[in-house]
Design a protein around this motif. Structure first.
Motif, mmCIF file in Angstrom:
data_model
loop_
_atom_site.group_PDB
_atom_site.id
_atom_site.type_symbol
_atom_site.label_atom_id
_atom_site.label_comp_id
_atom_site.label_asym_id
_atom_site.label_seq_id
_atom_site.Cartn_x
_atom_site.Cartn_y
_atom_site.Cartn_z
ATOM 1 N N GLY A 171 45.237 35.616 37.426
ATOM 2 C CA GLY A 171 44.849 35.034 36.153
ATOM 3 C C GLY A 171 43.723 34.023 36.246
ATOM 4 N N ASP A 172 43.591 33.354 37.370
ATOM 5 C CA ASP A 172 42.583 32.296 37.478
ATOM 6 C C ASP A 172 41.268 32.803 38.066
ATOM 7 N N ALA A 173 41.187 34.119 38.311
ATOM 8 C CA ALA A 173 39.939 34.672 38.824
ATOM 9 C C ALA A 173 38.898 34.718 37.712
ATOM 10 N N GLN A 174 37.652 34.865 38.116
ATOM 11 C CA GLN A 174 36.563 34.932 37.145
ATOM 12 C C GLN A 174 36.647 36.241 36.364
ATOM 13 N N ALA A 175 36.267 36.211 35.092
ATOM 14 C CA ALA A 175 36.235 37.424 34.280
ATOM 15 C C ALA A 175 35.217 38.401 34.855
ATOM 16 N N PRO A 176 35.414 39.709 34.662
ATOM 17 C CA PRO A 176 34.499 40.694 35.238
ATOM 18 C C PRO A 176 33.127 40.640 34.591
ATOM 19 N N GLY A 177 32.131 41.021 35.362
ATOM 20 C CA GLY A 177 30.764 41.075 34.862
ATOM 21 C C GLY A 177 30.197 42.471 34.976
ATOM 22 N N GLU A 178 28.891 42.579 34.923
ATOM 23 C CA GLU A 178 28.218 43.876 34.973
ATOM 24 C C GLU A 178 28.621 44.686 36.206
ATOM 25 N N PHE A 507 54.179 32.457 27.327
ATOM 26 C CA PHE A 507 53.962 33.617 28.197
ATOM 27 C C PHE A 507 52.890 33.389 29.261
ATOM 28 N N VAL A 508 52.095 32.339 29.130
ATOM 29 C CA VAL A 508 50.991 32.096 30.055
ATOM 30 C C VAL A 508 51.386 31.051 31.082
ATOM 31 N N ASP A 509 51.073 31.319 32.341
ATOM 32 C CA ASP A 509 51.246 30.318 33.388
ATOM 33 C C ASP A 509 50.126 29.287 33.254
ATOM 34 N N ALA A 510 50.489 28.050 32.973
ATOM 35 C CA ALA A 510 49.495 27.021 32.674
ATOM 36 C C ALA A 510 48.574 26.753 33.857
ATOM 37 N N GLU A 511 49.070 26.930 35.085
ATOM 38 C CA GLU A 511 48.262 26.626 36.261
ATOM 39 C C GLU A 511 47.257 27.727 36.571
ATOM 40 N N SER A 512 47.715 28.985 36.538
ATOM 41 C CA SER A 512 46.856 30.086 36.979
ATOM 42 C C SER A 512 46.235 30.882 35.844
ATOM 43 N N GLY A 513 46.815 30.785 34.645
ATOM 44 C CA GLY A 513 46.350 31.621 33.547
ATOM 45 C C GLY A 513 46.929 33.013 33.562
ATOM 46 N N ALA A 514 47.763 33.341 34.547
ATOM 47 C CA ALA A 514 48.430 34.642 34.598
ATOM 48 C C ALA A 514 49.441 34.745 33.461
ATOM 49 N N GLY A 540 51.040 44.190 28.220
ATOM 50 C CA GLY A 540 51.067 42.960 27.442
ATOM 51 C C GLY A 540 49.954 42.021 27.857
ATOM 52 N N TRP A 541 49.648 42.013 29.152
ATOM 53 C CA TRP A 541 48.613 41.133 29.705
ATOM 54 C C TRP A 541 47.254 41.452 29.090
ATOM 55 N N THR A 542 46.819 42.715 29.159
ATOM 56 C CA THR A 542 45.484 43.059 28.649
ATOM 57 C C THR A 542 45.453 43.066 27.124
ATOM 58 N N ALA A 567 42.633 35.383 31.619
ATOM 59 C CA ALA A 567 43.480 36.574 31.751
ATOM 60 C C ALA A 567 42.686 37.757 32.269
ATOM 61 N N LEU A 568 41.418 37.842 31.915
ATOM 62 C CA LEU A 568 40.606 38.986 32.328
ATOM 63 C C LEU A 568 40.227 38.933 33.807
ATOM 64 N N GLY A 569 40.596 37.877 34.498
ATOM 65 C CA GLY A 569 40.382 37.836 35.944
ATOM 66 C C GLY A 569 41.050 39.005 36.651
ATOM 67 N N VAL A 570 42.155 39.478 36.112
ATOM 68 C CA VAL A 570 42.847 40.606 36.737
ATOM 69 C C VAL A 570 42.005 41.873 36.642
ATOM 70 N N VAL A 571 41.187 41.982 35.599
ATOM 71 C CA VAL A 571 40.322 43.156 35.447
ATOM 72 C C VAL A 571 39.207 43.125 36.490
ATOM 73 N N LYS A 572 38.713 41.939 36.807
ATOM 74 C CA LYS A 572 37.707 41.817 37.864
ATOM 75 C C LYS A 572 38.274 42.345 39.184
ATOM 76 N N ALA A 573 39.555 42.051 39.433
ATOM 77 C CA ALA A 573 40.173 42.464 40.685
ATOM 78 C C ALA A 573 40.524 43.951 40.705
ATOM 79 N N LEU A 574 41.040 44.464 39.595
ATOM 80 C CA LEU A 574 41.584 45.826 39.587
ATOM 81 C C LEU A 574 40.646 46.872 39.007
ATOM 82 N N GLY A 575 39.715 46.450 38.137
ATOM 83 C CA GLY A 575 38.864 47.413 37.451
ATOM 84 C C GLY A 575 38.128 48.372 38.363
ATOM 85 N N PRO A 576 37.393 47.884 39.362
ATOM 86 C CA PRO A 576 36.669 48.807 40.242
ATOM 87 C C PRO A 576 37.596 49.638 41.129
ATOM 88 N N ARG A 577 38.826 49.161 41.381
ATOM 89 C CA ARG A 577 39.738 49.854 42.297
ATOM 90 C C ARG A 577 40.588 50.899 41.593
#
Length: 677
Positions: A171-178, A507-514, A540-542, A567-577
């Protein structure tokens, strides 16, 4: 005598109320009984339209000898996965981790402390294809529980410990970019089936959320490959047997790669998502096929899934009576040449067989065929085809219909509200918008309490006892936000805000944003469920990320936008994979990257012809994910950023932020020429 399930409202649980098995619903009392009796728990999870759930029920749970053994040695709990997605998610995660696969019915054996120690899905009544019989499984579990209790306890403890270590912290990762979105597109291209459309092999599921991403990516970047994959996939599905060529609407999935033979259950969520996708495809391409499918799917939902209270039922069964008393999968939908002739006469039956691909050999079972469009529709006379379709549809209506699961699930009704609202607005079908408003009204009246907490289900006007999960809050907010854009009524924006405030607080983890699937004050299970990947519906997350982003665009609420980005940090991690399994997250990321595009339409009244025309033009001109607000001149309800003054005019005027429009229509040219700001 009926068992305890007779007191439940779930259609799935009620299907088992007359079983000789002494079923319990999921409850603290059931586990207390297990502790007092010293018995292990059999947990059986399914849903009402599940074909193999019906099969196992008939083979095992309706069998007196099997029931006697279960009652003597187990405390038996039956769960409707659609009512308790949290329970289903926790134990399905364990099943998949242990066996590498999952599905329903899900069969799990638990300790009296709800810790799992043995898993499976469907078990046959006799050994088959390398699977043990259900009775062999029961005897094996009983033997282990009786003779090797310490070993069972160690296994259960290890499983619970492993599950606890699976918490996601993206959750605390950067949102995905180009780079990440381009990587996701490349991954989808590699998995794409260029001959048949869609992704992967059989069974093949409608990739509604992935197609939504492809359409948004094309709208933002102009990538023709993305649009081609979306267009070809949608056309293949619409021409295949997975689509109901007579009544509209989609079946759950295709058992083959060609979209020919479906698993015939029809789910509300699939049809809501696909209705919206085809409407968006029409907006992007002007495809007449996309327009027809969007409207037919919307009409199917209203005609066959709408409840007396104005909500939408969950599903239609795959099975129905074939006319001989047998319950057979697909009996309602498949046709033989002889059945065509009986309804249409010889000449028209030959036309229908050619048009729909009905053969003597059949494409399904027992010489029957699933209707599909295997040839160019232009070869056939349109009026003749419509006459044939009307007569076949009327004849099919006389067949024994599949059963309907009448429970209203909040999340799936939210998806339906969004689809019907947008489809009604695009195609000037106010009746569809009215159906969306009626469903939204039901959710507000029945599912929301005084603190705007959301109940998961209702049935026959009675609200269920199960609390809403994250997808309920997010998808209902999504539906309300779509209604805000379509109707111009600010009250829906307010209700969306109430729901999303709960998301941020509970529903949101205040520390991580997950995000978690259950609220912080929900019933505690052996693990707090958390899954960011999209499956049959947006996770529910997305879904929450999308609703938070849209709400922020309409209100300027910075906390909501910040939460969406985290929340979109998870997309940065999983989107390309794994892009196939986070399609909605990718679609939301496209909207974030595209930036806020906002149009406010203001006129003397939204039902004024000029204002209505301008409003429709704005809806059609904007890219997917953009925000369109509408209201009456001088109205305080107009949902737009507070720091932008609204201007009125005759017959209509609007203000706009960062909006460009290239659609070559007279209405849109008028919109562009009046841009202010």
């Amino acid at each position: 005598m009926p068992n305890r399930l007779a007191q439940e409202t779930s259609p799935y649980l009620l299907q088992h109320a007359d079983n000789p098995v002494d079923w319990w619903p999921w409850s603290g009392e059931a586990f207390e009984e297990a502790r007092k009796s010293g018995k292990p728990v059999l947990l059986s999870v399914g849903y009402s339209s599940c074909h193999w759930c019906h099969v196992m029920a008939h083979e095992s749970f309706e069998d007196q000898e099997t029931a006697d053994y279960l009652n003597a040695h187990f405390v038996n709990i039956k769960v409707d996965r659609e009512e308790r997605p949290d329970v289903d998610a926790v134990y399905m995660e364990a099943v998949q981790a242990a066996t590498g696969q999952g599905g329903w019915p899900m069969t799990v054996f638990l300790t009296p402390d709800a810790e799992p120690f043995y898993f499976g899905t469907y078990f046959p009544p006799a050994p088959r294809h390398g699977m043990p019989s259900f009775r062999q499984v029961l005897e094996g579990v009983r033997g282990a529980w009786t003779d090797r209790r310490d070993e069972v306890a160690e296994v259960a403890e290890k499983i619970v410990r492993d599950l606890a270590g699976r918490e996601i912290s993206y959750g605390d990762a950067q949102a995905p970019g180009e780079e990440e979105l381009a990587g996701a597109l490349l991954g989808l291209t590699r998995e794409y089936d260029p001959q048949r459309g869609g992704f992967g092999g059989a069974p093949k599921f409608p990739p509604s959320m992935v197609v939504e991403f492809l359409l948004r990516h094309h709208a933002r970047t102009g990538a023709e490959g993305a649009l081609q994959m979306a267009t070809d996939t949608c056309e293949r599905m619409a021409r295949g047997g997975i689509y109901d060529q007579l009544g509209g609407g989609f079946a759950r999935y295709s058992v083959d790669r060609e979209w020919v033979v479906p698993h015939f259950e029809k789910m509300l969520y699939d049809n809501a998502l696909l209705c919206r996708v085809y409407a968006h495809l029409w907006r992007a391409t002007g495809s007449e096929l996309a327009r027809r499918v969007a409207l037919e799917t919307a009409d199917f939902m209203v005609r066959e899934l709408r409840t007396n209270e104005g909500g939408f039922a969950s599903a239609l069964d795959a099975d129905s009576d074939d006319g001989t008393g047998r319950h057979v999968e697909g009996a309602y939908y498949a046709w033989t040449p002889a059945q065509l002739s009986e309804v249409l006469g010889v000449e028209d039956a030959e036309l229908a067989a050619q048009y729909f691909g009905v053969t003597d050999e059949g494409t399904f079972e027992e010489g029957a065929s699933v209707l599909q469009l295997s040839q160019d529709e232009g070869v056939f006379e349109a009026e003749k085809v419509e006459s044939v379709k009307r007569r076949l549809f009327a004849a099919r209506e006389a067949r024994p219909a599949p059963g309907r699961d009448d429970k209203v699930v909040a999340a799936w009704n939210g998806l339906a509200i969004a689809a019907l609202a947008e489809t009604g607005a695009y195609f000037d079908r106010p009746d569809l918008v009215e159906a969306a408003v009626a469903a939204a009204d039901l959710l507000v009246r029945l599912h929301l309490d005084e603190q705007a907490r959301l109940a998961r289900t209702s049935k026959d006007g009675h609200v269920g006892a199960n609390a809403g999960v994250l997808e309920d809050y997010a998808d209902v907010a999504e539906g309300f936000l779509a209604l805000t854009s379509v109707t111009g009524e600010g009250v829906w924006l307010e209700f969306a805000g109430f729901l999303l405030d709960h998301v941020l607080a509970r529903f949101v983890d205040a520390e991580s944003g997950a995000l978690f699937d259950t609220a912080s004050d929900a019933e505690q299970l052996i693990r707090r469920p958390q899954d960011p990947t999209d499956n049959a519906v947006p996770s529910g997350w997305t879904a929450a990320a999308g609703a938070l982003l849209s709400y922020a665009a309409q209100t300027g609420a910075e906390p909501h936008r910040a939460a969406a980005e985290r929340a979109l940090g998870v997309v940065k991690a999983l989107g390309p994979r794994v892009p196939r399994f986070i399609g909605w997250g990718l679609a939301v990321a496209e909207a974030l990257l595209d930036g806020p595009r906002e149009v406010a339409v203001v006129g003397p009244a939204l039902d004024d012809p000029a204002t209505r025309a301008l409003h429709r033009a704005a809806l059609l001109a904007t890219a997917p994910g953009a925000v369109v607000a509408a209201g009456v001149v001088g109205s305080d309800e107009l949902p737009l950023l507070a720091d932008r003054p609204l201007v009125g005019g005759e017959p209509a005027a609007y203000v706009c932020r960062n909006f460009t429009c290239d659609a070559p229509t007279t209405e849109v040219e008028r919109l562009r020429s009046s841009l202010n700001g």
